[in-house]
Design a protein around this motif. Structure first.
Motif, short mmCIF file in Angstrom:
data_model
loop_
_atom_site.label_atom_id
_atom_site.label_comp_id
_atom_site.label_asym_id
_atom_site.label_seq_id
_atom_site.Cartn_x
_atom_site.Cartn_y
_atom_site.Cartn_z
N GLU A 1 0.67 3.98 -2.94
CA GLU A 1 0.37 5.38 -2.61
C GLU A 1 1.44 6.31 -3.18
O GLU A 1 1.12 7.41 -3.66
N ASN B 1 0.83 -1.21 0.00
CA ASN B 1 0.00 0.00 0.00
C ASN B 1 0.86 1.26 0.00
O ASN B 1 0.53 2.24 -0.66
N LYS B 2 1.99 1.21 0.72
CA LYS B 2 2.89 2.37 0.72
C LYS B 2 3.45 2.61 -0.68
O LYS B 2 3.48 3.74 -1.16
N GLY C 1 -0.94 7.25 -5.78
CA GLY C 1 -1.75 8.12 -4.92
C GLY C 1 -2.79 7.38 -4.09
O GLY C 1 -3.50 7.98 -3.30
N PHE C 2 -2.90 6.05 -4.26
CA PHE C 2 -3.88 5.27 -3.51
C PHE C 2 -3.42 3.82 -3.42
O PHE C 2 -2.96 3.25 -4.40
N GLY C 3 -3.55 3.24 -2.22
CA GLY C 3 -3.15 1.84 -2.02
C GLY C 3 -4.28 0.90 -2.39
O GLY C 3 -4.38 0.45 -3.52
#
Length: 199
Positions: free
Chosen positions: A180, A176-177, A184-186
């Motif tokens: 992102e 998820n990092k 911009g989104f996980g």
């Protein structure tokens, strides 16, 4: 000879008493069955009674006597038995879960150990297909992050179900990092291990 003549009426009397007792018992038993059959035919079963009471408490069934329900349909049949009412089940939104599994396993040494861990990795999301597309696009970077996470765990850290759960949580945080940072989104909600081999 007179004794034999007096014994014959006594034996006939005993046999007659036994026959009358058996006939009386059978008559009593038959009457019980007939009464039970008649009573059972006029009563509703306990399950039907419970259904009738539940419908009445919910306000869905009309009182007995064949009165009509809210839509004009009868709630009791001609025998006085309740008619089962079928209700519409409200639709609740169900989120579709999408899965992705990396085609190859990852193999890396564990921290402070000569043994290595080989795992198959899958993940899931309930967001749209774009999350899975982002994982496929950045698969190389995500695999590198996974190798770094796994090599930070010791043999004792990954032992048992709790250890695997901690490893899965750390890998979920890593993917998820990365997503992102790049998109911009996980959006990854779970990480799974279709295969998990410690060698």
């Amino acid at each position: 000879m007179s004794d034999a003549n007096t014994d014959a009426p006594k034996k006939k009397g005993k046999i007659l008493k036994i026959i009358l007792l058996v006939l009386g018992f059978l008559l009593f038993l038959g009457g019980g069955f007939a009464g039970g059959f008649y009573y059972a035919g006029t009563q509703i079963s306990p399950s039907e009674e419970v259904l009738r009471l539940v419908e009445r408490t919910n306000g869905d069934a009309a009182p007995e006597g064949g009165e009509a329900g809210a839509e004009g349909e009868p709630t009791v049949d001609e025998n006085g038995n309740p008619i089962k009412m079928v209700k519409d089940i409200p639709e609740t939104p169900v989120f579709q879960t999408s899965y992705y599994e990396f085609p190859d396993t990852l193999t890396t040494n564990l921290r402070g150990s000569r043994r290595f861990l080989q795992v198959g990795i899958g993940m899931s999301t309930q967001y749209d297909a774009k999350v899975i597309a982002n994982v496929e696009t950045h698969a190389m970077a995500i695999r590198s992050d996974f190798l770094a996470v796994i090599s930070g765990f010791s043999e004792e850290d990954v032992a048992g179900m709790e250890g695997r759960d901690r490893l899965a949580e750390a890998m979920k945080a890593a993917v998820n990092k990365r997503l992102e940072q790049l998109e911009g989104f996980g959006g990854i909600e779970n990480v799974f291990f279709p295969s998990f081999v410690l060698q």
